[in-house]
Design an enzyme around this catalytic site. Structure first.
Site, PDB file in Angstrom:
ATOM      1  N   PRO A  38       0.927  -1.153   0.078  1.00 40.52           N
ATOM      2  CA  PRO A  38       0.122   0.037  -0.182  1.00 40.52           C
ATOM      3  C   PRO A  38       1.063   1.247   0.012  1.00 40.52           C
ATOM      4  O   PRO A  38       1.914   1.273   0.643  1.00 40.52           O
ATOM      5  CB  PRO A  38      -0.739   0.020   1.233  1.00 40.52           C
ATOM      6  CG  PRO A  38      -0.215  -1.151   1.970  1.00 40.52           C
ATOM      7  CD  PRO A  38       0.588  -2.027   1.265  1.00 40.52           C
ATOM      8  N   THR A  40       0.506   5.466  -0.272  1.00 38.68           N
ATOM      9  CA  THR A  40      -0.462   6.890  -0.501  1.00 38.68           C
ATOM     10  C   THR A  40       0.063   7.355  -1.675  1.00 38.68           C
ATOM     11  O   THR A  40       1.247   7.955  -1.799  1.00 38.68           O
ATOM     12  CB  THR A  40      -0.166   7.541   0.787  1.00 38.68           C
ATOM     13  OG1 THR A  40      -0.676   6.800   1.918  1.00 38.68           O
ATOM     14  CG2 THR A  40      -1.074   8.855   0.684  1.00 38.68           C
ATOM     15  N   GLN A 116      -6.875  -1.436   1.448  1.00 41.90           N
ATOM     16  CA  GLN A 116      -6.357  -1.170   2.939  1.00 41.90           C
ATOM     17  C   GLN A 116      -7.332  -0.247   3.458  1.00 41.90           C
ATOM     18  O   GLN A 116      -7.596   0.954   2.922  1.00 41.90           O
ATOM     19  CB  GLN A 116      -4.989  -0.691   2.943  1.00 41.90           C
ATOM     20  CG  GLN A 116      -4.445  -0.635   4.144  1.00 41.90           C
ATOM     21  CD  GLN A 116      -2.998   0.179   4.338  1.00 41.90           C
ATOM     22  OE1 GLN A 116      -3.067   1.319   4.095  1.00 41.90           O
ATOM     23  NE2 GLN A 116      -2.026  -0.703   4.741  1.00 41.90           N
ATOM     24  N   ASN A 194       2.298   1.876  11.399  1.00 36.07           N
ATOM     25  CA  ASN A 194       2.855   3.411  10.897  1.00 36.07           C
ATOM     26  C   ASN A 194       2.358   4.385  11.577  1.00 36.07           C
ATOM     27  O   ASN A 194       2.544   5.850  10.949  1.00 36.07           O
ATOM     28  CB  ASN A 194       2.530   3.519   9.405  1.00 36.07           C
ATOM     29  CG  ASN A 194       3.155   2.347   8.628  1.00 36.07           C
ATOM     30  OD1 ASN A 194       2.327   1.461   7.822  1.00 36.07           O
ATOM     31  ND2 ASN A 194       4.294   2.100   8.695  1.00 36.07           N
ATOM     32  N   TYR A 196      -0.729   5.404  12.642  1.00 37.46           N
ATOM     33  CA  TYR A 196      -2.277   5.663  12.656  1.00 37.46           C
ATOM     34  C   TYR A 196      -3.271   5.335  13.649  1.00 37.46           C
ATOM     35  O   TYR A 196      -2.544   4.865  14.534  1.00 37.46           O
ATOM     36  CB  TYR A 196      -2.708   5.359  11.158  1.00 37.46           C
ATOM     37  CG  TYR A 196      -1.726   5.908   9.897  1.00 37.46           C
ATOM     38  CD1 TYR A 196      -2.116   7.318   9.578  1.00 37.46           C
ATOM     39  CD2 TYR A 196      -1.212   5.166   9.088  1.00 37.46           C
ATOM     40  CE1 TYR A 196      -1.392   7.977   8.690  1.00 37.46           C
ATOM     41  CE2 TYR A 196      -0.375   5.840   8.008  1.00 37.46           C
ATOM     42  CZ  TYR A 196      -0.477   7.040   7.953  1.00 37.46           C
ATOM     43  OH  TYR A 196       0.374   7.631   6.921  1.00 37.46           O
ATOM     44  N   GLY A 337       7.206  -1.729  -2.477  1.00 34.62           N
ATOM     45  CA  GLY A 337       6.794  -0.593  -2.578  1.00 34.62           C
ATOM     46  C   GLY A 337       7.641   0.388  -3.638  1.00 34.62           C
ATOM     47  O   GLY A 337       7.157   0.389  -4.845  1.00 34.62           O
ATOM     48  N   ARG A 338       8.960   0.722  -3.265  1.00 37.55           N
ATOM     49  CA  ARG A 338       9.664   1.108  -4.155  1.00 37.55           C
ATOM     50  C   ARG A 338      10.056   0.624  -5.506  1.00 37.55           C
ATOM     51  O   ARG A 338      10.000   1.005  -6.438  1.00 37.55           O
ATOM     52  CB  ARG A 338      11.015   1.862  -3.420  1.00 37.55           C
ATOM     53  CG  ARG A 338      10.809   2.792  -2.437  1.00 37.55           C
ATOM     54  CD  ARG A 338      12.398   3.008  -1.833  1.00 37.55           C
ATOM     55  NE  ARG A 338      12.341   2.040  -0.717  1.00 37.55           N
ATOM     56  CZ  ARG A 338      13.575   1.790  -0.008  1.00 37.55           C
ATOM     57  NH1 ARG A 338      14.392   2.468  -0.360  1.00 37.55           N
ATOM     58  NH2 ARG A 338      13.657   0.776   0.808  1.00 37.55           N
TER      59      ARG A 338
END
Length: 383
Positions: A38, A40, A116, A194, A196, A337-338
């Site tokens: 996931p 953003t 997610q 993370n 949240y 991700g990257r």
């Protein structure tokens, strides 16, 4: 607790075949061990609806060979859940309907897609629905708002959530999960990582409550457990439910659980005892010891203490690193991700023996949205 098949049987050597072995996660059959993490992208409409540009973005990962795609965090209600301007949501039926073509295009490419579900809590830096932020306690978040998500300066001081607001947040997760299933998603991932909201309740220095949600580790985990149970009850049998867990936070990168491996064991035993289908652990470097200079990684601890598949995330865009995590049986599948941002066809490139380029941070700066990424790629091609 769910049982599953698909754990690798080998002699400990890393082989490319590990990454392309099939895996069953709940009732979902994945063709390989490669997932998109996931990320953003703040590219939805102002009212949180997915766009055609987002459909192109997600479809490309499935076309490129990823067996599973996990969306960016989707806010769950129109009160205090939204974290960023132009963040997509699943908080109403219009948002639900906007996701249907995205899901259909991923499925048409043979992929599977999980939504997610995220409540930003005290880390909300762009929410048009409410002027205030909410968290477990009135504790000013560490760090600065993230500029590449259109934030500036310190976070706001949150207000402590009331019992009614906690119940409403739990119901928001449940309703968002129901909408995700109606939109055709294969499952949901509950964002408990993370920094949240759910992670804020877990973390002792951001949770100073003296009620049933504060104090002991079990109490601080209570909200996550209640969300899992509400989400599971809201969806029909066979709908996949995962949970993401981390130590570090977007505003407190080096945070570690103070109880070390004992805390990890209690957290993962508690989560693994719920009706979930996988655990998604994320660290900066997934293969590193979770505590100190030696010992198991966070993914390995999750795999030891929870009898569900473990999805490991963290700098695994190097294929040898990814294969090593699987061959050492620290995790059952890995998320990128990257690497996925660099090459939407990362799996296909690996199969074909093609090189993987280094991640270009210009894809996420100055704003981490899809428009910026498209402009940057065009400029690189012209250079």
């Amino acid at each position: 607790m769910n049982t599953f098949t698909g754990r690798l049987e080998n002699d400990g050597r890393a082989t490319p075949a590990n990454l392309f072995a099939p895996l069953r996660v709940g009732k979902l059959h994945l063709p390989n061990r490669l997932a998109v993490a996931p990320m953003t992208r703040v590219s939805a409409t102002a009212d949180g609806r997915a766009t055609g540009q987002m459909a192109d973005y997600y479809e490309a990962f499935a076309a490129g060979g990823f067996g599973l795609v996990i969306t960016e965090g989707l806010y769950t209600d129109k009160a205090h859940a939204q974290g960023y301007l132009f963040q997509p949501g699943l908080a109403d039926d219009a948002q639900r309907d906007a996701w249907r073509p995205v899901v259909e295009r991923v499925h048409a490419q043979g992929g599977r897609i999980v939504a997610q579900l995220m409540h930003a809590g005290a880390l909300s830096q762009g929410n048009p629905h409410r002027p205030t932020t909410k968290g477990p306690s009135a504790v000013l978040p560490a760090g600065q708002q993230m500029a590449f998500y259109r934030g500036q300066g310190q976070y706001r001081m949150p207000e402590a959530m009331t019992a009614h607001e906690i119940r409403a947040a739990v119901e928001g997760f449940a309703q968002a999960a129901r909408r995700a299933q109606q939109a055709g998603f294969d499952g949901v991932e509950i964002h408990g990582a993370n920094g949240y909201l759910l992670d804020q309740f877990l973390t002792a220095h951001t949770n100073l409550r003296d009620d049933r949600y504060g104090g002991s580790l079990d109490n601080r985990l209570r909200l996550t457990v209640e969300v899992i149970q509400a989400v599971r009850q809201s969806a029909s049998a066979g709908f996949v439910v995962g949970v993401r867990s981390s130590q570090g936070k977007v505003n407190d990168f080096t945070h570690q659980w103070p109880g070390g491996q004992d805390d990890a064991a209690r957290i993962f035993c508690t989560l693994g005892a719920q009706a979930i289908d996988y655990l998604h652990t994320t660290e900066f470097e997934a293969w590193r010891p979770a505590f100190g200079e030696s010992g198991p990684s966070l993914a390995a601890l999750a795999r030891t203490h929870a009898s569900v598949p473990v999805l490991a995330n963290g700098s695994l865009h190097d294929a040898a690193r990814a294969e090593g995590v699987l061959s050492r049986q620290e995790a059952d599948f890995i998320s990128l991700g990257r690497g996925a941002l660099t090459h939407a066809d990362w799996p296909a490139r690996l199969r074909a023996g093609m090189p993987h380029e280094e991640f270009d941070r210009g894809l996420l700066a100055p704003i981490a949205d899809l428009d910026n990424a498209a402009r940057h790629r065009a400029q690189v091609q012209l250079a």
